[in-house]
Design a protein around this motif. Structure first.
Motif, mmCIF file in Angstrom:
data_model
loop_
_atom_site.group_PDB
_atom_site.id
_atom_site.type_symbol
_atom_site.label_atom_id
_atom_site.label_comp_id
_atom_site.label_asym_id
_atom_site.label_seq_id
_atom_site.Cartn_x
_atom_site.Cartn_y
_atom_site.Cartn_z
ATOM 1 N N THR B 5 76.105 88.579 -33.287
ATOM 2 C CA THR B 5 75.532 87.726 -34.591
ATOM 3 C C THR B 5 76.679 89.138 -35.851
ATOM 4 N N GLN B 6 76.372 87.949 -36.924
ATOM 5 C CA GLN B 6 76.989 89.464 -37.876
ATOM 6 C C GLN B 6 75.947 89.427 -38.923
ATOM 7 N N SER B 7 76.476 90.267 -40.123
ATOM 8 C CA SER B 7 75.201 90.861 -41.111
ATOM 9 C C SER B 7 75.109 89.046 -41.819
ATOM 10 N N SER B 8 75.971 88.930 -42.296
ATOM 11 C CA SER B 8 75.994 87.981 -43.844
ATOM 12 C C SER B 8 77.472 86.583 -43.347
ATOM 13 N N ARG B 9 77.003 85.642 -43.722
ATOM 14 C CA ARG B 9 77.863 84.205 -43.446
ATOM 15 C C ARG B 9 78.333 84.319 -45.008
ATOM 16 N N TYR B 10 77.904 84.541 -45.859
ATOM 17 C CA TYR B 10 78.513 83.844 -46.732
ATOM 18 C C TYR B 10 78.538 85.554 -47.620
ATOM 19 N N LEU B 11 79.719 86.648 -48.129
ATOM 20 C CA LEU B 11 79.348 87.712 -49.221
ATOM 21 C C LEU B 11 80.352 87.599 -50.228
ATOM 22 N N VAL B 12 80.022 87.269 -51.664
ATOM 23 C CA VAL B 12 80.553 87.782 -52.364
ATOM 24 C C VAL B 12 80.269 89.548 -53.175
#
Lengths: 109, 113
Positions: B5-12
């Motif tokens: 798992t990764q903490s975020s799918r989308y990040l800006v």
């Protein structure tokens, strides 16, 4: 020569046809090989390992030709859901994983 | 099944910000990797780790650092984000012999403005 090279495609193939693509490798990426599948905007997922004797998994057949330094993936009776990018992956003698840049496959209805 | 798992799918993020991307795996794999993937360039290895507190530079480590304090967690850090670090970031683990198969997380699409 790049360690693992693939034709980027795209391969546009009618549904039900058989499609094959190759991946060539240099001497350094010569321990183990794999085919991964990557759908658009998704992570790569292991499709199959490639064994020296060749191996088959349903409609998919992988072959390794050490003399000519290539591996191949054959897909029979192609389905629309086979549309994806197929990544060739090698594991070299230093335990380093080498990814090809992928071959795009479009199955046409 | 292996789960990564990764903490975020989308990040800006904004230019100059410090960015943390986290990856967690539940398969007790020793080997963990961070890649970035860009159109036409394929997957490129940033850093990898063979064990807790161990890290090795990959092919493109500049501008990145990593942390592996626990076996199941591997973090990628962008010390000062720049626009050329806009990319898809993929974490992966790898099993040992004889399979050596890699298992990827779903990816984080990072945009730096």
């Amino acid at each position: 020569r790049k360690e693992v090279e693939q034709d980027p495609g795209p391969f546009n193939v009618p549904e039900g046809a058989t499609v094959a693509f190759n991946c060539t490798y240099s001497n350094s990426a010569s321990q183990s090989f794999f085919w991964y599948r990557q759908d658009c905007r998704k992570e790569p997922k292991l499709l199959m390992s490639v064994y020296s004797s060749g191996n088959e998994d349903g409609r998919f057949t992988a072959q390794l030709n050490r003399a000519s330094q290539y591996i191949s993936l054959l897909i029979r009776d192609s389905k629309l859901s086979d549309s994806a990018t197929y990544l060739c992956v090698g594991l070299n003698r230093d335990d380093k994983i080498i990814f090809g840049k992928g071959t795009r496959l479009h199955i046409l209805p | 099944d292996v789960k990564v798992t990764q903490s975020s799918r989308y990040l800006v993020k904004r230019t100059g910000e410090k960015v943390f991307l986290e990856c967690v795996q539940d398969m007790d794999h020793e080997n963990m990797f961070w890649y970035r993937q860009d159109p036409g360039l394929g997957l490129r290895l940033i850093y990898f780790s063979y064990d807790v507190k161990m890290k090795e530079k990959g092919d493109i480590p500049e501008g990145y650092s990593v942390s592996r304090e626990k076996k199941e967690r591997f973090s990628l850090i962008l010390e000062s984000a720049s626009t050329n670090q806009t990319s898809m970031y993929l974490c992966a683990t790898r099993g040992g012999p004889p399979s050596y198969e890699q298992y990827f997380g779903p990816g984080t699409r990072l945009t730096v403005t």
